[in-house]
Design a protein around this motif. Structure first.
Motif, PDB file in Angstrom:
ATOM      1  N   THR A  75       0.820  -1.209   0.000  1.00  0.00           N
ATOM      2  CA  THR A  75       0.000   0.000   0.000  1.00  0.00           C
ATOM      3  C   THR A  75       0.854   1.258   0.000  1.00  0.00           C
ATOM      4  O   THR A  75       0.515   2.252  -0.634  1.00  0.00           O
ATOM      5  CB  THR A  75      -0.891   0.017   1.264  1.00  0.00           C
ATOM      6  OG1 THR A  75      -1.505  -1.249   1.386  1.00  0.00           O
ATOM      7  CG2 THR A  75      -1.953   1.080   1.170  1.00  0.00           C
ATOM      8  N   HIS A  76       1.972   1.207   0.742  1.00  0.00           N
ATOM      9  CA  HIS A  76       2.798   2.402   0.909  1.00  0.00           C
ATOM     10  C   HIS A  76       3.928   2.432  -0.109  1.00  0.00           C
ATOM     11  O   HIS A  76       4.495   1.395  -0.453  1.00  0.00           O
ATOM     12  CB  HIS A  76       3.402   2.433   2.319  1.00  0.00           C
ATOM     13  CG  HIS A  76       2.373   2.301   3.384  1.00  0.00           C
ATOM     14  ND1 HIS A  76       1.531   3.328   3.745  1.00  0.00           N
ATOM     15  CD2 HIS A  76       2.009   1.243   4.145  1.00  0.00           C
ATOM     16  CE1 HIS A  76       0.712   2.914   4.691  1.00  0.00           C
ATOM     17  NE2 HIS A  76       0.976   1.656   4.950  1.00  0.00           N
ATOM     18  N   ALA A  77       4.306   3.633  -0.560  1.00  0.00           N
ATOM     19  CA  ALA A  77       5.443   3.774  -1.476  1.00  0.00           C
ATOM     20  C   ALA A  77       6.755   3.477  -0.746  1.00  0.00           C
ATOM     21  O   ALA A  77       7.666   2.857  -1.290  1.00  0.00           O
ATOM     22  CB  ALA A  77       5.472   5.192  -2.047  1.00  0.00           C
ATOM     23  N   ARG A  78       6.844   3.895   0.491  1.00  0.00           N
ATOM     24  CA  ARG A  78       8.059   3.704   1.288  1.00  0.00           C
ATOM     25  C   ARG A  78       8.218   2.236   1.655  1.00  0.00           C
ATOM     26  O   ARG A  78       7.252   1.587   2.069  1.00  0.00           O
ATOM     27  CB  ARG A  78       7.931   4.560   2.557  1.00  0.00           C
ATOM     28  CG  ARG A  78       9.018   4.401   3.560  1.00  0.00           C
ATOM     29  CD  ARG A  78      10.222   5.267   3.236  1.00  0.00           C
ATOM     30  NE  ARG A  78      11.319   4.972   4.139  1.00  0.00           N
ATOM     31  CZ  ARG A  78      11.480   5.535   5.331  1.00  0.00           C
ATOM     32  NH1 ARG A  78      10.612   6.432   5.746  1.00  0.00           N
ATOM     33  NH2 ARG A  78      12.505   5.213   6.096  1.00  0.00           N
ATOM     34  N   CYS A  79       9.416   1.700   1.488  1.00  0.00           N
ATOM     35  CA  CYS A  79       9.626   0.298   1.847  1.00  0.00           C
ATOM     36  C   CYS A  79      11.018   0.106   2.431  1.00  0.00           C
ATOM     37  O   CYS A  79      11.942   0.872   2.141  1.00  0.00           O
ATOM     38  CB  CYS A  79       9.413  -0.616   0.644  1.00  0.00           C
ATOM     39  SG  CYS A  79      10.283  -0.096  -0.837  1.00  0.00           S
ATOM     40  N   ALA A  80      11.143  -0.928   3.248  1.00  0.00           N
ATOM     41  CA  ALA A  80      12.431  -1.292   3.842  1.00  0.00           C
ATOM     42  C   ALA A  80      13.017  -2.456   3.048  1.00  0.00           C
ATOM     43  O   ALA A  80      12.305  -3.109   2.272  1.00  0.00           O
ATOM     44  CB  ALA A  80      12.225  -1.699   5.294  1.00  0.00           C
ATOM     45  N   ALA A  81      14.306  -2.728   3.249  1.00  0.00           N
ATOM     46  CA  ALA A  81      14.935  -3.871   2.585  1.00  0.00           C
ATOM     47  C   ALA A  81      14.175  -5.136   2.953  1.00  0.00           C
ATOM     48  O   ALA A  81      13.916  -5.388   4.131  1.00  0.00           O
ATOM     49  CB  ALA A  81      16.392  -3.978   3.009  1.00  0.00           C
ATOM     50  N   GLY A  82      13.785  -5.918   1.939  1.00  0.00           N
ATOM     51  CA  GLY A  82      13.081  -7.178   2.190  1.00  0.00           C
ATOM     52  C   GLY A  82      11.571  -7.067   2.119  1.00  0.00           C
ATOM     53  O   GLY A  82      10.878  -8.086   2.091  1.00  0.00           O
ATOM     54  N   ASP A  83      11.034  -5.846   2.083  1.00  0.00           N
ATOM     55  CA  ASP A  83       9.572  -5.696   2.020  1.00  0.00           C
ATOM     56  C   ASP A  83       9.031  -6.177   0.674  1.00  0.00           C
ATOM     57  O   ASP A  83       9.608  -5.891  -0.385  1.00  0.00           O
ATOM     58  CB  ASP A  83       9.166  -4.223   2.198  1.00  0.00           C
ATOM     59  CG  ASP A  83       9.080  -3.824   3.661  1.00  0.00           C
ATOM     60  OD1 ASP A  83       9.079  -4.726   4.524  1.00  0.00           O
ATOM     61  OD2 ASP A  83       9.020  -2.609   3.927  1.00  0.00           O
ATOM     62  N   LEU A  84       7.889  -6.865   0.739  1.00  0.00           N
ATOM     63  CA  LEU A  84       7.192  -7.258  -0.485  1.00  0.00           C
ATOM     64  C   LEU A  84       6.575  -6.001  -1.110  1.00  0.00           C
ATOM     65  O   LEU A  84       5.918  -5.227  -0.414  1.00  0.00           O
ATOM     66  CB  LEU A  84       6.104  -8.267  -0.125  1.00  0.00           C
ATOM     67  CG  LEU A  84       5.247  -8.861  -1.236  1.00  0.00           C
ATOM     68  CD1 LEU A  84       4.741 -10.230  -0.812  1.00  0.00           C
ATOM     69  CD2 LEU A  84       4.072  -7.975  -1.597  1.00  0.00           C
ATOM     70  N   VAL A  85       6.810  -5.789  -2.399  1.00  0.00           N
ATOM     71  CA  VAL A  85       6.186  -4.629  -3.050  1.00  0.00           C
ATOM     72  C   VAL A  85       5.076  -5.038  -4.009  1.00  0.00           C
ATOM     73  O   VAL A  85       4.121  -4.286  -4.217  1.00  0.00           O
ATOM     74  CB  VAL A  85       7.227  -3.741  -3.773  1.00  0.00           C
ATOM     75  CG1 VAL A  85       8.083  -3.012  -2.754  1.00  0.00           C
ATOM     76  CG2 VAL A  85       8.085  -4.523  -4.746  1.00  0.00           C
ATOM     77  N   VAL A  86       5.179  -6.233  -4.612  1.00  0.00           N
ATOM     78  CA  VAL A  86       4.115  -6.694  -5.504  1.00  0.00           C
ATOM     79  C   VAL A  86       4.201  -8.215  -5.651  1.00  0.00           C
ATOM     80  O   VAL A  86       5.292  -8.790  -5.586  1.00  0.00           O
ATOM     81  CB  VAL A  86       4.203  -5.984  -6.884  1.00  0.00           C
ATOM     82  CG1 VAL A  86       5.529  -6.220  -7.558  1.00  0.00           C
ATOM     83  CG2 VAL A  86       3.059  -6.374  -7.807  1.00  0.00           C
ATOM     84  N   SER A  87       3.026  -8.861  -5.803  1.00  0.00           N
ATOM     85  CA  SER A  87       2.979 -10.314  -6.024  1.00  0.00           C
ATOM     86  C   SER A  87       2.151 -10.617  -7.259  1.00  0.00           C
ATOM     87  O   SER A  87       1.225  -9.868  -7.599  1.00  0.00           O
ATOM     88  CB  SER A  87       2.328 -11.034  -4.834  1.00  0.00           C
ATOM     89  OG  SER A  87       3.153 -10.985  -3.716  1.00  0.00           O
ATOM     90  N   THR A  88       2.472 -11.732  -7.906  1.00  0.00           N
ATOM     91  CA  THR A  88       1.680 -12.177  -9.057  1.00  0.00           C
ATOM     92  C   THR A  88       1.353 -13.658  -8.902  1.00  0.00           C
ATOM     93  O   THR A  88       2.058 -14.401  -8.216  1.00  0.00           O
ATOM     94  CB  THR A  88       2.445 -12.001 -10.387  1.00  0.00           C
ATOM     95  OG1 THR A  88       3.608 -12.839 -10.374  1.00  0.00           O
ATOM     96  CG2 THR A  88       2.855 -10.558 -10.604  1.00  0.00           C
TER      97      THR A  88
END
Ligand code: ZN
Length: 336
Positions: A313-326
């Motif tokens: 949901t958030h633009a900000r992410c930390a190392a290892g965060d999931l950003v998108v799945s398919t």
């Protein structure tokens, strides 16, 4: 009434009528000194018919289902019911009260606590109550989610495949009647609520409402209509005759879900909308470093082809965060 659990159900489950009461969860900790946490429950019991279970608030910060079940309790008349309908709008009440995914009492995730243990803390006790007391009297059920606040998802039904093909078929029929446009196909054998229900041979599905707990009218209506179609299909609700038809559900294979994760801290600019079709190697988005503003952005790519099913949901992410799945599309022939 239910001596096999430390939770006391104070509604007369077997008596005809519309009953509003609570499942009283005994707790003793720093805040609750030999206290009872009353988890609200409604039971509509009206003559012959199946017993059907619907809950929400298993994850306390997923709010749409909690609202839909409250509206069902308010709107349904006893005469609409044939059989017994059990409605629990905020199952993990301590988590729902503070709008949290996990319980503040023991940091446990209720949907990872099944089949449950009555001596392993309040969250596991709730799971144990469902597995040992409530589910054994049910003929069908479902649990409503809405993707929380960290991850965005489309409207989805969840179906766990069971080695018992007949059971899977009956759960698939529930999925079709529920009629959301997309469904995630998983495998039973985990520690979720549907795993426990299926282990007891009860057809059961889960759902994620679209909208991440927002109060938008459209996803709320979509969810309400789907739950009503589900209830009509089970036979516990008389057909009101005015429900929109179910969508043809596209099946997505969660068993081979692939995820893109941020390799370093930054801000992620996604390249695709939810439900876009993508190919392996396509750019999923650009990651802009948090600290090194002169650094070239990193192109993150999809490891596999499929449909975008979840996005941070958030633009900000930390190392290892999931950003998108398919996940790839499959057909009912692949699962039945
Ligand atoms: Zn959830």
């Amino acid at each position: 009434m239910f001596s096999q659990s430390p939770i006391v159900c104070n509604v007369p489950m077997d008596e005809p009528g519309r009953h509003i009461g609570s499942l009283d969860l005994m707790t003793s900790d720093n805040t609750h000194y030999y206290s009872v946490i009353p988890i609200p429950i409604a039971v509509f019991n009206n003559g012959e018919g199946p017993t059907v279970y619907v809950s929400a608030g298993t994850h306390g910060n997923e709010e749409q289902g909690q609202l839909v079940v409250r509206r069902l309790i308010a709107d349904l008349n006893l005469s609409d019911i044939q059989g017994r309908l059990i409605l629990i709008p905020s199952l993990n009440l301590p988590a729902a009260r503070v709008s949290a995914r996990v319980s503040p009492l023991d940091d446990a995730n209720l949907n990872r606590s099944f089949p449950g243990d009555a001596r392993s803390g309040p969250t596991s006790t709730i799971a144990h109550f469902l597995t040992n007391v409530l589910f054994p009297i049910c003929d069908a059920g479902m649990d409503l989610h809405s993707a929380g606040r960290e991850a965005g998802m489309p409207a989805l039904t969840y179906l766990g495949l069971n080695p018992d093909k007949e059971l899977t078929k009956r759960s698939y029929e529930l999925l079709k009647a529920f009629g959301f446009p997309h469904a995630m196909i998983c495998e039973d054998g985990g520690d979720g609520m549907d795993d426990s229900a299926h282990a007891l041979k009860i057809p059961f599905i889960g759902a994620e409402f679209k909208g991440m707990s927002s109060a938008d009218p459209a996803p709320l209506k979509q969810g309400m209509d789907a739950v009503l179609r589900f209830l009509v299909h089970t036979g516990v609700l008389k057909d009101p005759g005015n429900l929109p038809p179910p969508a043809e559900t596209v099946l997505l294979d969660h068993r081979v879900l692939t995820s893109v994760r941020a390799p370093n801290e930054g801000f992620f600019w996604p390249a695709h909308e939810m439900l876009d079709e993508v190919k392996a190697g396509d750019v999923a988005g650009m990651l802009y470093s948090f600290d090194e503003i002169g650094r070239e952005p990193t192109a993150l790519t999809y490891p596999a082809s499929g449909v975008v099913t979840m996005r941070r949901t958030h633009a900000r992410c930390a190392a290892g965060d999931l950003v998108v799945s398919t996940a790839p599309v499959i057909t009912s022939d692949d699962i039945l």
